[in-house]
Write an enzyme that holds these catalytic residues in place. Structure first.
Site, PDB file in Angstrom:
ATOM      1  N   ASP A  97       0.941  -1.066  -0.676  1.00  0.00           N
ATOM      2  CA  ASP A  97      -0.042  -0.259   0.169  1.00  0.00           C
ATOM      3  C   ASP A  97       0.657   1.364  -0.163  1.00  0.00           C
ATOM      4  OD1 ASP A  97      -2.054  -2.058   0.377  1.00  0.00           O
ATOM      5  OD2 ASP A  97      -3.103  -0.709   1.815  1.00  0.00           O
ATOM      6  N   ASP A 139      -0.817  -6.625   2.518  1.00  0.00           N
ATOM      7  CA  ASP A 139      -1.829  -6.898   2.677  1.00  0.00           C
ATOM      8  C   ASP A 139      -2.477  -7.673   2.040  1.00  0.00           C
ATOM      9  OD1 ASP A 139      -1.379  -4.782   4.602  1.00  0.00           O
ATOM     10  OD2 ASP A 139      -2.596  -3.356   3.860  1.00  0.00           O
ATOM     11  N   LYS A 140      -2.157  -7.201   0.585  1.00  0.00           N
ATOM     12  CA  LYS A 140      -3.129  -7.812  -0.357  1.00  0.00           C
ATOM     13  C   LYS A 140      -2.409 -10.252  -0.907  1.00  0.00           C
ATOM     14  CE  LYS A 140      -5.045  -4.862  -0.897  1.00  0.00           C
ATOM     15  NZ  LYS A 140      -4.513  -4.039   0.476  1.00  0.00           N
ATOM     16  N   CYS A 210       3.317  -4.218   8.991  1.00  0.00           N
ATOM     17  CA  CYS A 210       2.863  -2.896   9.601  1.00  0.00           C
ATOM     18  C   CYS A 210       2.527  -4.118  11.002  1.00  0.00           C
ATOM     19  CB  CYS A 210       1.794  -2.307   9.045  1.00  0.00           C
ATOM     20  SG  CYS A 210       2.206  -1.563   7.446  1.00  0.00           S
ATOM     21  N   SER A 486      -7.711   2.629   6.191  1.00  0.00           N
ATOM     22  CA  SER A 486      -6.427   1.797   6.585  1.00  0.00           C
ATOM     23  C   SER A 486      -6.851   0.746   7.323  1.00  0.00           C
ATOM     24  CB  SER A 486      -6.374   3.568   7.525  1.00  0.00           C
ATOM     25  OG  SER A 486      -4.707   2.384   8.722  1.00  0.00           O
TER      26      SER A 486
END
Length: 579
Positions: A97, A139-140, A210, A486
């Protein structure tokens, strides 16, 4: 038995087992040409009869979250070979991101999830491999890998590759999301460039995702709760000894799964999705997990309605931990207290213990010896931190299909808001509006055109939310957007991922400056208070001059044509003919 042709399988070599789809008939063109390729790679004829496992690697030097995956892929390959299989590393897209949102209004972020799925399909299905180890990082990657596992339905284990170490800034904890939030304060003068520079130099101290309970760690937790990751493997410090143990165990287990024929659709049942949703609600996880799990359910064809699960389960699932940024608990403390496995132990009465997992055992069997080492970090249901849902799905005339609100764990402010709309057509226009002082207390800020087709690819609205916070407007205004937010933190009343999106004809596209919008989070409604006949006139006028969508070519044009609405998981499917 048919005799092998000259030059075929060497005398005495084992015949190909017929229960492995990767083993071709000796003497065929496909067998001969593949054998020539693989002999040149150093494989033997005996190797070519073993279970062939894809090691799905999203390695990239563009982002720290992927930077350690090559060494993990090498370790997985060795563990697979030690267990009697052959590992083949394959690469996919690797979206971050914070890196890849720069181009095309952030359209490459969500869309990359589906690109990962199709990358995997092309390589693994094309080569007819027998199983997969998927290295999940940013994330993805985890949802894209889960979607591929569900689609291909071959034995698969998701391996979470860990979270990054965070630093400190002037004596206080500092991670990447703190930097993201602080950047929003720059517009209002609440922070200097020098201070932001100092923060950004301190936030990330190691590879990995993260560190908070954002989308990456939420989806890693979801993989384990679904039964698609080994119990006790999430969350985990990147490159730590527990991570390496999980890597080795996954390499050994995937070979066994191929022999057993244990496949993702045996695991990805409605009960499994209920377990995952329960676990996410209990940690106040990322709202992005809603659409991601819906996409996995769509690919698994199991009939689970994840959006409805979040609605129906929310009131009955207590909050058992407050991981940063929801609270002050570092994710390291959550891991040390037992992580996802311990969390599920505390939730056990709310889970379906009969659900099958990649271990070949049920959830109940996996939890039989689970231990919670710190019941203050991962609490019992009786000693819960709270019982009010923090992931709230709402509906109403402004979002007839769905909208999502993420509440702070300790938010005791009013959760109703009524005010006049101020409308922005792009994230940059909205940020310029904040900087120019156009947004006033009492307004509802509408940011539209960021949905899956409007962007295309779903633009990020969090920079606006953080800029409003920096301007001292958190709690003084509300935000409504069809963009995504977010996974870590939001501020005030923000209704995100509104569906139908404006570009698809949703009511959000009919809002004018000054229209009254009413949001009632406890009642789970968001309404546009404009007379139906007025809305009909606006819709007719809009039909004569439809909104101009960005002219895209390449991947984003394919995504824009095929993406389905968010309540369907935003998966790629041809649109049904009107006839």
């Amino acid at each position: 038995m048919t005799q092998s042709p000259p030059g075929g399988t060497p005398p005495g070599a084992p015949r190909a087992p017929r229960d492995l789809r990767s083993n071709y008939e000796p003497g065929t063109s496909r067998w001969a040409t593949r054998r020539a390729q693989w002999l040149a790679l150093g494989l033997s004829d005996a190797d070519m009869l073993k279970p062939k496992i894809a090691i799905v690697n999203t390695s990239s030097q563009l982002a720290i979250c992927f930077s350690h995956l090559d060494s993990i892929a090498a370790r997985v390959k060795r563990s697979i070979e030690a267990a009697g299989g052959i590992g083949f590393e394959v690469r996919t897209a690797a979206p971050s991101d914070f890196i890849h949102s720069a181009g095309h209004r952030g359209g490459y972020i969500l869309s990359a999830r589906d690109l990962i799925t199709n990358d995997i399909e092309m390589q693994v299905e094309g080569a007819q491999l027998d199983g997969m180890i998927c290295l999940a990082s940013c994330d993805k990657t985890a949802p894209g890998q889960l979607m591929a596992a569900a689609r291909l339905n071959i034995p698969t284990i998701i391996v979470a590759c860990g979270y990054q170490a965070s630093g400190s800034y002037r004596g206080r904890h500092c991670d990447i999301e703190d930097v993201f939030l602080a950047a929003g304060h720059l517009l209002s003068g609440g922070l200097s460039v020098d201070e932001l520079t100092e923060m950004s130099a301190s936030a990330v101290l190691s590879p990995g995702v993260c560190a908070g309970i954002g989308t990456a760690n939420t989806m890693h937790l979801a993989c384990e709760a679904l039964g698609m990751a080994l119990p006790g493997s999430t969350p985990v410090r990147a490159n730590s000894e527990p991570m390496w143990r999980a890597v080795d165990a996954a390499g050994a287990r995937i070979v066994e799964m191929v022999a057993e024929g244990l496949k993702p659709r045996d695991i990805l049942t409605p009960a499994a999705f209920g377990n995952a949703v329960t676990a996410i609600l209990s940690v106040s996880g990322s709202i992005n997990s809603v659409k991601h799990l819906q996409a996995v359910a769509a690919e698994s064809e199991c009939g689970a309605d994840v959006y409805r699960l979040f609605e129906t389960l929310a009131d009955g699932v207590p909050l058992l931990t407050a991981i940063r940024p929801n609270g002050e608990t570092p994710i390291e403390d959550f891991e040390d207290a037992g992580g996802t496995r311990a969390l599920m132990k505390q939730l056990e009465p709310l889970l379906d213990g009969r659900a099958l997992t990649v271990t070949g055992r049920t959830v109940a069997a996996n939890l039989a010896e689970a231990v919670v080492t710190d019941p203050e970090v991962i609490r019992t249901q009786e000693n819960a931190l709270g019982r009010r849902p923090t992931i709230v799905l709402i509906r109403g005339s402004l979002c007839p299909d769905v909208g999502i609100v993420k509440l702070a764990v300790a938010d005791d402010r009013r959760l109703e808001f009524t005010g006049p709309a101020i409308v922005f057509e792009s994230a940059q226009e909205a940020l310029d509006g904040v900087k120019a002082g156009l947004i006033e207390s009492g307004q509802v800020v509408v940011l539209r055109g960021l949905g899956v087709t409007g962007s295309p690819g779903m633009g990020m609205a969090s920079a606006l939310v953080f800029a409003l916070d920096g301007a001292g407007l958190t709690g003084e205004v509300a935000v409504v957007t069809d963009g995504q937010l977010s996974g870590l933190v939001n501020k005030g009343i923000v209704v995100g991922e509104v569906s139908p999106e404006a570009a698809a004809g949703g009511p959000l596209g009919l809002v004018h400056d000054g229209d009254t919008i009413s949001i009632d989070v406890p009642a789970r409604t968001a309404d546009l208070e404009v007379a139906p006949d007025e809305l009909a006139e606006r819709r007719a006028a809009l039909g004569a001059s439809p909104p101009v969508r960005p002219a895209e070519v390449g991947w984003l044009s394919v995504y824009q044509r095929l993406v389905r609405p968010l309540p369907e998981g935003a998966v790629l499917r041809p649109r049904r003919s009107a006839s």
